[in-house]
Motif scaffolding. Sequence first.
Motif, PDB file in Angstrom:
ATOM      1  N   GLN A 448       0.845  -1.199   0.000  1.00 33.67           N
ATOM      2  CA  GLN A 448       0.000   0.000   0.000  1.00 33.67           C
ATOM      3  C   GLN A 448       0.875   1.242   0.000  1.00 33.67           C
ATOM      4  N   PRO A 449       0.419   2.293  -0.636  1.00 32.48           N
ATOM      5  CA  PRO A 449       1.213   3.527  -0.623  1.00 32.48           C
ATOM      6  C   PRO A 449       1.203   4.156   0.775  1.00 32.48           C
ATOM      7  N   ASP A 450       2.305   4.811   1.068  1.00 29.36           N
ATOM      8  CA  ASP A 450       2.403   5.481   2.365  1.00 29.36           C
ATOM      9  C   ASP A 450       2.280   6.987   2.137  1.00 29.36           C
ATOM     10  N   PRO A 451       1.229   7.635   2.598  1.00 29.68           N
ATOM     11  CA  PRO A 451       1.050   9.074   2.340  1.00 29.68           C
ATOM     12  C   PRO A 451       2.238   9.891   2.838  1.00 29.68           C
ATOM     13  N   GLU A 452       2.806   9.499   3.945  1.00 32.28           N
ATOM     14  CA  GLU A 452       3.921  10.288   4.476  1.00 32.28           C
ATOM     15  C   GLU A 452       5.130  10.228   3.559  1.00 32.28           C
ATOM     16  N   GLU A 453       5.385   9.039   3.020  1.00 35.35           N
ATOM     17  CA  GLU A 453       6.515   8.901   2.101  1.00 35.35           C
ATOM     18  C   GLU A 453       6.281   9.729   0.845  1.00 35.35           C
ATOM     19  N   ILE A 454       5.037   9.709   0.352  1.00 34.35           N
ATOM     20  CA  ILE A 454       4.709  10.489  -0.845  1.00 34.35           C
ATOM     21  C   ILE A 454       4.927  11.970  -0.564  1.00 34.35           C
ATOM     22  N   ALA A 455       4.466  12.420   0.612  1.00 35.42           N
ATOM     23  CA  ALA A 455       4.601  13.830   0.963  1.00 35.42           C
ATOM     24  C   ALA A 455       6.072  14.225   1.046  1.00 35.42           C
ATOM     25  N   ILE A 456       6.885  13.356   1.656  1.00 40.37           N
ATOM     26  CA  ILE A 456       8.307  13.673   1.770  1.00 40.37           C
ATOM     27  C   ILE A 456       8.939  13.727   0.385  1.00 40.37           C
ATOM     28  N   GLY A 457       8.578  12.776  -0.471  1.00 40.08           N
ATOM     29  CA  GLY A 457       9.165  12.716  -1.806  1.00 40.08           C
ATOM     30  C   GLY A 457       8.857  13.966  -2.606  1.00 40.08           C
ATOM     31  N   ARG A 458       7.629  14.476  -2.505  1.00 34.81           N
ATOM     32  CA  ARG A 458       7.252  15.636  -3.313  1.00 34.81           C
ATOM     33  C   ARG A 458       7.566  16.939  -2.605  1.00 34.81           C
ATOM     34  N   GLY A 459       7.903  16.858  -1.343  1.00 40.93           N
ATOM     35  CA  GLY A 459       8.136  18.081  -0.596  1.00 40.93           C
ATOM     36  C   GLY A 459       6.859  18.847  -0.357  1.00 40.93           C
ATOM     37  N   LYS A 460       5.751  18.144  -0.256  1.00 40.96           N
ATOM     38  CA  LYS A 460       4.451  18.787  -0.077  1.00 40.96           C
ATOM     39  C   LYS A 460       3.867  18.377   1.265  1.00 40.96           C
ATOM     40  N   LYS A 461       2.905  19.125   1.697  1.00 43.36           N
ATOM     41  CA  LYS A 461       2.209  18.770   2.915  1.00 43.36           C
ATOM     42  C   LYS A 461       0.909  18.084   2.528  1.00 43.36           C
ATOM     43  N   LEU A 462       0.739  16.854   2.986  1.00 36.82           N
ATOM     44  CA  LEU A 462      -0.489  16.128   2.701  1.00 36.82           C
ATOM     45  C   LEU A 462      -1.370  16.160   3.945  1.00 36.82           C
ATOM     46  N   VAL A 463      -2.612  16.469   3.744  1.00 37.32           N
ATOM     47  CA  VAL A 463      -3.522  16.585   4.879  1.00 37.32           C
ATOM     48  C   VAL A 463      -4.641  15.585   4.705  1.00 37.32           C
ATOM     49  N   ASP A 464      -4.957  14.884   5.771  1.00 37.61           N
ATOM     50  CA  ASP A 464      -6.095  13.983   5.755  1.00 37.61           C
ATOM     51  C   ASP A 464      -7.360  14.807   6.005  1.00 37.61           C
ATOM     52  N   VAL A 465      -8.143  14.947   4.945  1.00 42.75           N
ATOM     53  CA  VAL A 465      -9.292  15.841   5.032  1.00 42.75           C
ATOM     54  C   VAL A 465     -10.317  15.311   6.023  1.00 42.75           C
ATOM     55  N   ARG A 466     -10.455  14.032   6.131  1.00 46.27           N
ATOM     56  CA  ARG A 466     -11.434  13.458   7.068  1.00 46.27           C
ATOM     57  C   ARG A 466     -11.145  13.914   8.490  1.00 46.27           C
ATOM     58  N   LYS A 467      -9.855  13.906   8.811  1.00 41.66           N
ATOM     59  CA  LYS A 467      -9.507  14.301  10.166  1.00 41.66           C
ATOM     60  C   LYS A 467      -9.748  15.789  10.376  1.00 41.66           C
ATOM     61  N   VAL A 468      -9.482  16.575   9.307  1.00 41.87           N
ATOM     62  CA  VAL A 468      -9.712  18.000   9.419  1.00 41.87           C
ATOM     63  C   VAL A 468     -11.205  18.273   9.597  1.00 41.87           C
TER      64      VAL A 468
END
Lengths: 475, 161
Positions: A448-468
């Motif tokens: 499964q993809p890891d959102p944190e790894e993706i965020a680190i790779g792109r240098g972007k901040k990924l936010v879980d909208v459900r939690k927000v």
Amino acid sequence: MRVARPAARSLFSRGLAAVAVTAAAPTTTTTTTAAAAPLSCRQFHSSSKLEARRRPRFSNIRAVEMGLVNEEKVQNFTEQKFKKYTPEEIKVLKTVYTPQQIEAIEAGEATIDPRDLTIQGRLRIDPYRLPYVDDFSHISPVIDKRPRREPPPDPNARFMNLDEFTEDLISWADSFRTGEVTGNLKKLKDFAPAEWQEKAEGVWPKEVRKKAHEDFMDYVKAEAAKKPAQAEEDGPTDADFLEYILERSSMTDNNRKSNSALAPGLPHKVPGVAGLYKHSVDPDDFGLDDTGVYQDLKRRTGMSVREILRLNTKILVRRFVSNQTRMGKVRSASVLCIAGNKDGWLGLGIAKSTDSETAVIKSRLLAIQNMRPVRRYENRTIYGTVTAKIGASVVELRSRPPGFGLRVSHRIFEMCRACGIQDLSAKFLRSHNPLNTVKATYEALMTQPDPEEIAIGRGKKLVDVRKVYYGGNVL
Amino acid sequence: MGIHSVANACAHLQNASRARLGLTSLPNNKYNLRLALALHKAGFLSCVTRGGPHPPPLDQLSSYTPEPITSKNVATSRLWVGLKYWDNEPVLKHLNAVSKPSRLVTSGLKDLERVSRGFPAGHLKGLNLGECLFLATDRGVMEVREAVERRLGGLVLARAS
């Protein structure tokens, strides 16, 4: 004469008949010669009979008649063949043998007449004769038995115990020390007055004990000061160590040399192997694993037996496979088992055995051993849509909202239940092969993809909208 | 220049990324430049620089000033694009063109809202975790989420993940 029956029929009677004929011959002038021929015994073979004793065509001539064994020749031969020891030889012999042995040799020489040896002795002259007459000065290993110079091994010897071994080692080490060291050091009692030396230290008077202790400490300090200088000079060499390792006896026979390289046989009462090969039951198992099935797994995984038994295992695929050999088909059972702790860990084990039960046990143990963490979103579903392919089986797993449930095939359902996934949808896009679909599902869950790894790779901040949206209260 | 250069650029970038190249080049045209800049903005590329047929010096990629474009060198000028890798994996694993010269795919706001939330709409599948969709709108090439924010629809160029 009794001729009532044909006597010639009988072996014995024929002989009797011949006797009777010869007895009657003088009286009767007419000789019935044919019947009376010297038919001494019946022939047992078909070859022609020898007429009489075979005689050589030429008469033998005796050696005496030829003048070969007259007294003079015998004398010459004896003197030539069996010489007496010369004074020089006796002198050499005296360097080798003790006076008693020399006496014995001389007595033997005097007893045996060389002439007798010539006349009666059987002296071989063939090429295969032994290379000596009676000379034991040299040992020929091919002919002679191995000399046993040492006594036989001590039958009561046994292997040393720890104390005896220590003592033996100390005595060996002591043999290299010239000064007063180790075992030869003075002891405390040597510093006490003579009347107290034999008594225990506890009964010594106070002043005697004190003085002895002081003297002893002084002595020990002085010894310790001079020890290093000595130790460099003497002490065992490497060769001594090697000799100790290779040749020193490890038995209680005082290193006595023996005529056998073999150790004496074991005594009658051998302790046996009772209790040696039984695995020790770990008290931490609380009697849950007396057969020792889980001991290896316990060591590999670090889990206790209680934890292992608490895991959920399930057989998902059971196949009967056969290997075609020239002897015929060798049938065996192949079992795929999953194991999970219902909290994000899942393992897959595939095992094969001719015995179905063995395959089940093996696959279960393998599944537990192979357990890996599965990434779960909100501990209920997976991250995104994952696809995996094994062989021709392609599995697509899709994450689903809370309360969706497990709308999946029964094998994926079991896998999800084992690892604690509650909301999932899945589709087999191509082949529905049971083994490969399970493998592909496992592969999909693990990749499964890891959102944190993706965020680190792109240098972007990924936010879980459900939690927000729910203010972090999604569970 | 048509959409085909974008389709070619997508295939080339995906190939270069899988080949673990650090720096690669695209033909220098407006469409490629806009897509490359959009990808750079989304974090898939480390740098986008204009240059000649030879790569710019690697130590001055950010401070490099290319030659001014003239009618003489315009045909040979290239876009030099730096690729990113993280944890032994390319950051840009998949880059697939959606519109082709033979079929241009456009999408309105209504569909894009669904797609950006992960649901399929029309010809487009919903976006998966970490997936980006790039659109060519009349305000430039941008990501689907930005387009939805700006209430824009347009030509769907590529999916990246």
